[in-house]
Write an enzyme that holds these catalytic residues in place. Structure first.
Site, PDB file in Angstrom:
ATOM      1  N   VAL A 196       0.757  -1.013  -0.111  1.00  0.00           N
ATOM      2  CA  VAL A 196       0.049  -0.074  -0.155  1.00  0.00           C
ATOM      3  C   VAL A 196       0.739   1.170  -0.045  1.00  0.00           C
ATOM      4  O   VAL A 196       0.766   2.366  -0.642  1.00  0.00           O
ATOM      5  CB  VAL A 196      -1.566  -0.377   1.411  1.00  0.00           C
ATOM      6  CG1 VAL A 196      -1.553   1.585   1.670  1.00  0.00           C
ATOM      7  CG2 VAL A 196      -2.559  -1.285   0.953  1.00  0.00           C
ATOM      8  N   ILE A 208       4.353   1.263  -1.023  1.00  0.00           N
ATOM      9  CA  ILE A 208       4.636   1.910  -2.235  1.00  0.00           C
ATOM     10  C   ILE A 208       3.571   2.273  -3.149  1.00  0.00           C
ATOM     11  O   ILE A 208       4.329   3.208  -4.122  1.00  0.00           O
ATOM     12  CB  ILE A 208       5.629   0.663  -2.949  1.00  0.00           C
ATOM     13  CG1 ILE A 208       6.337   0.039  -2.310  1.00  0.00           C
ATOM     14  CG2 ILE A 208       6.398   0.200  -4.296  1.00  0.00           C
ATOM     15  CD1 ILE A 208       7.348  -1.510  -1.899  1.00  0.00           C
ATOM     16  N   TRP A 209       3.270   0.934  -3.301  1.00  0.00           N
ATOM     17  CA  TRP A 209       1.637   1.819  -4.618  1.00  0.00           C
ATOM     18  C   TRP A 209       1.477   3.341  -4.671  1.00  0.00           C
ATOM     19  O   TRP A 209       1.728   3.929  -5.597  1.00  0.00           O
ATOM     20  CB  TRP A 209       0.365   0.560  -4.462  1.00  0.00           C
ATOM     21  CG  TRP A 209      -0.355   1.525  -4.971  1.00  0.00           C
ATOM     22  CD1 TRP A 209      -0.240   0.640  -6.377  1.00  0.00           C
ATOM     23  CD2 TRP A 209      -1.706   2.008  -5.078  1.00  0.00           C
ATOM     24  NE1 TRP A 209      -2.096   0.813  -7.300  1.00  0.00           N
ATOM     25  CE2 TRP A 209      -2.446   1.725  -6.764  1.00  0.00           C
ATOM     26  CE3 TRP A 209      -1.901   2.682  -4.300  1.00  0.00           C
ATOM     27  CZ2 TRP A 209      -3.878   2.642  -6.817  1.00  0.00           C
ATOM     28  CZ3 TRP A 209      -2.872   3.392  -4.214  1.00  0.00           C
ATOM     29  CH2 TRP A 209      -4.268   3.755  -5.523  1.00  0.00           C
ATOM     30  N   HIS A 210       0.828   3.739  -2.904  1.00  0.00           N
ATOM     31  CA  HIS A 210       1.147   5.394  -2.975  1.00  0.00           C
ATOM     32  C   HIS A 210       1.877   6.355  -3.847  1.00  0.00           C
ATOM     33  O   HIS A 210       2.112   7.142  -4.437  1.00  0.00           O
ATOM     34  CB  HIS A 210       0.640   5.550  -1.483  1.00  0.00           C
ATOM     35  CG  HIS A 210      -1.033   5.598  -1.590  1.00  0.00           C
ATOM     36  ND1 HIS A 210      -1.519   4.255  -1.129  1.00  0.00           N
ATOM     37  CD2 HIS A 210      -2.028   5.965  -1.077  1.00  0.00           C
ATOM     38  CE1 HIS A 210      -2.805   4.503   0.022  1.00  0.00           C
ATOM     39  NE2 HIS A 210      -2.688   5.548  -1.039  1.00  0.00           N
ATOM     40  N   ASP A 211       3.338   6.200  -3.518  1.00  0.00           N
ATOM     41  CA  ASP A 211       4.036   7.028  -3.584  1.00  0.00           C
ATOM     42  C   ASP A 211       5.637   6.382  -3.173  1.00  0.00           C
ATOM     43  O   ASP A 211       5.543   4.916  -2.405  1.00  0.00           O
ATOM     44  CB  ASP A 211       4.165   8.206  -3.077  1.00  0.00           C
ATOM     45  CG  ASP A 211       5.209   9.860  -3.872  1.00  0.00           C
ATOM     46  OD1 ASP A 211       5.612   8.655  -4.584  1.00  0.00           O
ATOM     47  OD2 ASP A 211       4.911  10.893  -3.346  1.00  0.00           O
TER      48      ASP A 211
END
Length: 560
Positions: A443, A445-448
């Site tokens: 979550v 890494i996926w966001h930024d």
């Protein structure tokens, strides 16, 4: 009673999502407790609400008042509004992009759904094939030449799954490894010249860049659909090879029962449905392409062939009304509470702890609304088009007391995606700590792509542990008189932690949060505010408990 029946779809969770309904299984509903709504205790709570809520708005209005000495510091960020001659705080860049392009998006929604219906009615084109053609056109219009980068990632992942389909574990590891690596590739090479890859491609560097030039930001949602297709395909291929599960269509020939959501997630479609054309059509499906909500490939294919009962005029009409109410609520807040501009300029000097806390509080509500409104527009678009996706926000941001439950209700379609493709495959509740670490790492890494967000994901798991252990320990005393009140005290502590963490990360920053905490705990008025605020939160939590208990009485268990 007629008025109640008319308003129910506007205020109940069932009116938001057809997936939320009483269980039809006998004994599936948990035991419930007698209603507390008419008790003396709750009549006192209603009185607290009547006093506290207006005071909260009053504090926010005072901080945003033209008479406030800080007004001149943030006035430049305000724009001319359209309500009661007031200015509007349109300084949040994310919501400003949506707000300024709302008419364009609405026009596109009407055009897309109208053209699709005309084409399907007048030609033999299928829904899936129309989605493919329109999706590719929209992809190029949105991202221009950068759409080639997106298609390249899509084709590489498609090739991996189909080449390694007979070795599911190797295929799964390879797909996840490359899928996650695309986030790093895009972050570092989002504008890498085509000519540097091959001199023959150098003319592409001067081509149209699309309406949305930051294609890499929106690719994160595309990645979820890409991974969904590939994981669904590998699961179906293994079952097809071992003949564990016959096609659901052969089952439906014997029964007219419509599959529920859980069955649709693992529906055994004919293997031919997992084609390249359907894959591209699903990933580029226009109503959900920009930001979701997320629907799995299996569910999308099923709904493209079978109209769900929820796709009816009454449900869509009430959902559209709720969408309009959300927009108007946001407009009223932005016209009367200039908390975003105040936060951007740190214009809270000499404000009271109560006023500063309300600046942060209404900021959190704006963050919730600025995500909810686009998601509801795109979901409304999909509903009109005949696709029912999960509702992303089923609880108001102010109706949360549990960090664990909060994540189930916030971006709910993403949460469902994470549970299906990460949490359950890694062991689920059997290995909760490690699976939670994996989930929140993804979550983050996926966001930024930032190390601090990865630490944030790990800290979330650390903060969840006390709640998990406390819940397990005190659950043995659930029938005692004091249980509800002890839970409420724990929930108040939870809310303080969640609010301060979010105020630090998304609203006030380090300076504002330090000032707020200093004023709260180092001044007499601040300590008094903490005591009164905690007492008010205690009352609010008791009402939250009873709201969920009332849902259980109607057979609704949301676990959030």
């Amino acid at each position: 009673m007629l008025l109640v029946s008319l308003l129910a779809p506007l205020i109940t969770s069932e009116g938001l999502d057809s997936r939320i309904k009483p269980s039809s299984k006998k004994g599936a509903s948990p035991p419930t407790k007698p209603s507390l709504w008419k008790t003396t205790e709750f009549k006192f709570y209603y009185l607290v609400f009547l006093v506290a809520v207006p005071l909260m708005f009053r504090a926010g209005l005072q901080a945003s008042s033209l008479d406030n000495p800080n007004y001149t510091r943030y006035e430049r960020l305000l724009s001319q509004g359209w309500l009661f001659g007031r200015k509007v705080d349109n300084s949040d860049s994310q919501y400003r992009f949506f707000r300024d392009n709302f008419v364009l998006l609405s026009t596109l929604m009407i055009a897309h759904t109208s053209i699709k219906r005309i084409m399907i009615y007048s030609t033999n084109i299928s829904k899936l094939r129309f989605d493919l053609i329109f999706g590719l056109i929209f992809l190029v219009a949105a991202h221009g030449v950068n759409s080639m980068r997106i298609l390249a990632h899509m084709l590489i992942l498609y090739t991996l799954s189909h080449t390694l389909k007979n070795h599911r574990k190797i295929a799964t590891i390879s797909i996840w490894a490359y899928g996650i690596s695309t986030l790093f590739i895009n972050d570092n090479f989002r504008s890498y010249p085509f000519g540097s890859v091959c001199s023959l491609l150098s003319p592409l560097d001067n081509w149209y860049r699309g309406i949305i030039q930051r294609w890499d930001v929106f690719f994160n949602f595309t990645l979820l659909r890409v991974l969904s297709y590939n994981m669904d395909f590998l699961e179906r291929w293994e079952n097809f090879q071992t003949k564990k599960s016959p096609s659901y269509e052969s089952k439906e020939a014997k029964s007219a029962i419509m599959l529920d959501e859980r069955a649709r997630l693992t529906a055994a479609h004919p293997i031919q449905d997992y084609s390249l054309m359907n894959y591209i059509g699903y990933v580029t499906y226009t109503p959900l392409f920009i930001a979701g909500p997320i629907i799995t490939f299996n569910d999308y294919i099923y709904q493209s062939k079978h109209m769900l009962p929820s796709i009816n005029f009454k449900f869509i009409f009430y959902y559209a009304v709720r969408f309009v109410i959300a927009i108007l609520s946001m407009e009223f807040i932005l016209h009367f509470l200039y908390v975003v501009a105040i936060s951007k300029t740190k214009a809270w000097e000499n404000d009271t702890p109560f006023q500063i806390s309300m600046i942060g509080f209404f900021n959190l509500n704006i963050i919730w609304l600025k995500l909810l409104i686009p998601w509801r527009l795109f979901r409304l678009w999909a509903l009109i088009d005949g696709i029912d996706t999960p509702e992303n926000m089923i609880r108001c941001v102010d109706n949360n007391y549990s960090a664990l439950a909060f994540w189930r209700a916030w971006h709910r379609s993403y949460n469902k995606w994470v549970v299906r493709y990460i949490y359950i495959p890694l062991g689920g509740s059997k290995n909760r700590i490690l699976t939670s670490l994996a989930v929140f790492s993804f979550v983050a890494i996926w966001h930024d792509i930032q190390l601090k967000l990865l630490f944030w994901g790990w800290l979330i798991v650390l903060f969840l542990l006390p709640e998990i252990f406390a819940t397990q320990f005190f659950s043995h005393y659930s029938n005692t008189i004091w249980y509800r009140h002890v839970c409420a005290i724990g929930a108040v502590f939870n809310i303080w932690v969640m609010m301060i963490a979010n105020l630090f990360g998304f609203c006030l920053g380090s300076d504002g949060t330090k000032k707020l905490l200093g004023d709260m705990f180092c001044t007499v008025s601040g300590v008094g505010f903490v005591i009164l605020a905690s007492a008010s939160l205690f009352v609010g939590v008791q009402v939250m408990f009873e709201v969920r208990e009332e849902e259980k009485r109607h057979g609704i268990v949301l676990k959030c």
